[in-house]
Design an enzyme around this catalytic site. Structure first.
Site, short mmCIF file in Angstrom:
data_model
loop_
_atom_site.label_atom_id
_atom_site.label_comp_id
_atom_site.label_asym_id
_atom_site.label_seq_id
_atom_site.Cartn_x
_atom_site.Cartn_y
_atom_site.Cartn_z
N CYS A 120 1.02 -1.12 0.10
CA CYS A 120 -0.05 0.00 -0.03
C CYS A 120 0.92 1.23 -0.13
CB CYS A 120 -1.00 -0.05 1.11
SG CYS A 120 -2.26 1.18 0.95
N CYS A 122 -0.26 4.30 1.88
CA CYS A 122 -0.61 5.38 2.48
C CYS A 122 0.41 5.52 3.67
CB CYS A 122 -1.86 5.06 3.37
SG CYS A 122 -1.99 3.39 4.11
N CYS A 130 -3.65 6.71 -0.14
CA CYS A 130 -3.26 5.53 -0.67
C CYS A 130 -2.71 5.66 -2.18
CB CYS A 130 -4.23 4.30 -0.44
SG CYS A 130 -4.59 4.07 1.24
N LYS A 195 -12.56 -4.43 1.54
CA LYS A 195 -11.87 -3.85 2.73
C LYS A 195 -12.96 -2.43 2.91
CE LYS A 195 -7.93 -1.17 3.99
NZ LYS A 195 -6.65 -0.84 3.99
N ARG A 205 -3.66 3.44 12.43
CA ARG A 205 -3.23 4.81 11.99
C ARG A 205 -2.05 5.46 12.77
NH1 ARG A 205 -8.44 6.41 8.85
NH2 ARG A 205 -8.59 4.57 7.30
N ARG A 217 -10.91 8.14 3.37
CA ARG A 217 -10.84 6.96 2.55
C ARG A 217 -12.07 6.25 1.75
NH1 ARG A 217 -5.25 6.78 3.82
NH2 ARG A 217 -4.78 5.72 5.67
N GLU A 233 -16.57 -7.09 -5.67
CA GLU A 233 -15.10 -6.88 -5.54
C GLU A 233 -14.34 -8.08 -5.26
OE1 GLU A 233 -13.02 -4.48 -5.39
OE2 GLU A 233 -14.23 -2.60 -4.95
N LYS A 248 -12.17 -7.44 5.73
CA LYS A 248 -11.63 -6.76 6.70
C LYS A 248 -12.58 -5.26 7.04
CE LYS A 248 -7.73 -3.51 7.13
NZ LYS A 248 -6.42 -3.00 6.42
N SER A 274 -6.92 -3.12 14.05
CA SER A 274 -6.55 -2.64 15.72
C SER A 274 -7.59 -2.29 16.33
CB SER A 274 -5.63 -1.59 15.03
OG SER A 274 -6.28 -0.57 14.21
N TYR A 313 -3.74 -9.31 15.88
CA TYR A 313 -2.68 -8.82 16.92
C TYR A 313 -2.72 -9.65 18.15
CZ TYR A 313 -3.16 -4.91 14.04
OH TYR A 313 -2.92 -4.03 12.80
C1 PBG Z 1 -3.49 0.27 4.77
C2 PBG Z 1 -3.81 -0.50 5.69
C3 PBG Z 1 -4.63 -0.27 6.81
C4 PBG Z 1 -4.72 -1.18 7.59
C5 PBG Z 1 -4.05 -2.22 7.08
N1 PBG Z 1 -3.65 -1.83 5.87
C6 PBG Z 1 -5.18 1.11 7.26
C7 PBG Z 1 -6.08 1.94 6.45
O1 PBG Z 1 -6.60 1.58 5.32
O2 PBG Z 1 -6.36 3.09 6.79
C8 PBG Z 1 -5.55 -1.32 9.01
C9 PBG Z 1 -5.16 -2.53 10.05
C10 PBG Z 1 -5.62 -2.39 11.25
O3 PBG Z 1 -6.38 -1.45 11.68
O4 PBG Z 1 -5.25 -3.10 12.10
N2 PBG Z 1 -2.11 -0.01 4.26
#
Ligand code: PBG
Length: 323
Positions: A120, A122, A130, A195, A205, A217, A233, A248, A274, A313
């Protein structure tokens, strides 16, 4: 002719009985631990919104990876935090980039551990979006070029699986073509196909220093209201050559996992993100939930919905609880 003939409680009478008839099972090989790698040496920078999770410099990353291997985890997924960010995400596709250096170190020091890389932009753009910004909007097609270059550079560094998470249209096809023409015909693509634009990425983040500097986003990640669109998708990504797909976040989207499971014959992963992690941990820290049971129940639910593997995690703690 139900009760009293039928008594489902008969099969719940002891742990031995419950174990025998258990449907969804958890195994360490199904867990993938996200890791954040940063520049420097001896660095372990705690992430305040994700207690117990830290940005690690490569030396500490290798140590952490070794413990993941020893526990028998399915693998790790790597996120890089570069020394510098720019408008063009240069750090994402540089052969000397933080992720590339980390991949080389991991494959040299812990070769048996499966290394998935997040593809990615970002974490590498100064604006935190991104892809390439023009007129305040993320441009789709020019961003594909960066993603393709990033995936190839990860492959060259020795990654086992590349996982695009940007949600640009056509990125799986662009990455597949670039990998193939660079000789990496056997590099699997795990696509973050469904996603969502989720509030539950908040703590990540902070961890990845990737908060968008303006806007959000929602112009590229999916609307949380849409389920049918997720099937579209996924179908598109599979047509473009994805080998596996991800849903996700996980817990608020178990219906998506389950619909995808019924419809597609490919391995499906789910990402317990997260915010899901921090929410459970925060409740446990307040004494409102039993942490270990919450970990296992949440992961079991994700497996029951149909995920083959889970990015979480809690990977290490869950493994300790199972063994
Ligand atoms: C983008 C990405 C994100 C996460 C994984 N890959 C963040 C986003 O899309 O803003 C989030 C993973 C998480 O919250 O644990 N590279």
């Amino acid at each position: 002719m139900a009760f009293p003939v039928h008594r489902p409680r008969r099969l719940r009478s002891s742990e031995a009985m419950r174990r025998l008839v258990r449907e969804a099972r958890l195994e360490p090989s199904q867990f993938v631990l996200p890791l954040f790698v940063c520049p420097g040496e001896g660095v372990r920078k705690d992430i305040s919104s994700m207690p117990g999770v830290a940005q690690l410099s490569i030396d500490n990353l290798v140590r952490e990876a070794e413990s993941c291997r020893a526990l028998g985890l399915g693998g790790v997924i790597l996120f890089g935090i570069p020394e510098e960010k720019d408008e063009f995400a240069s750090g994402a596709y540089a052969d000397s980039g933080i992720a590339q250096r980390a991949i080389r170190a991991l494959k040299r020091e812990v070769p048996a551990l499966l290394v998935i890389t997040d593809v990615c932009n970002c974490e590498y753009t100064s604006h935190g979006h991104c892809g390439l910004i023009e007129n305040g909007v993320v441009q789709n097609d020019p961003s594909l070029e960066w993603l393709a270059k990033t995936a190839v550079s990860h492959a060259r560094a020795g990654a086992d699986i590349v996982a695009p998470s940007d949600m640009m249209d056509g990125r799986v096809g662009a990455i597949r073509a670039a990998l193939d023409s660079s000789g990496f015909v056997n590099m699997p693509i795990l696509s973050y196909a469904a996603k969502y634009a989720s509030v539950f990425y908040g703590p990540f983040r902070e961890a990845a220093e990737s908060t968008p500097q303006f806007g959000d986003r929602r112009g590229y990640q999916m609307d949380p209201s849409n389920g049918r669109e997720a099937m579209r998708e996924i179908a598109l990504d599979l047509e473009e050559g994805a080998d596996m797909i991800l849903v996700k976040p996980a817990m608020p989207y178990l219906d998506i996992v389950s619909r995808a499971r019924e419809r597609f014959e490919v391995p499906i992963g789910a990402y317990q993100v997260s915010g899901e992690f921090s929410m459970i941990l925060a409740a446990a820290r307040n004494g409102w939930l039993d942490l270990d049971r919450a970990i296992l129940e949440s992961l079991t639910g994700i497996r029951r919905a149909g995920a083959d593997f889970i990015l979480t995690y809690f990977a290490k703690r869950a493994t300790e609880l199972l063994t």
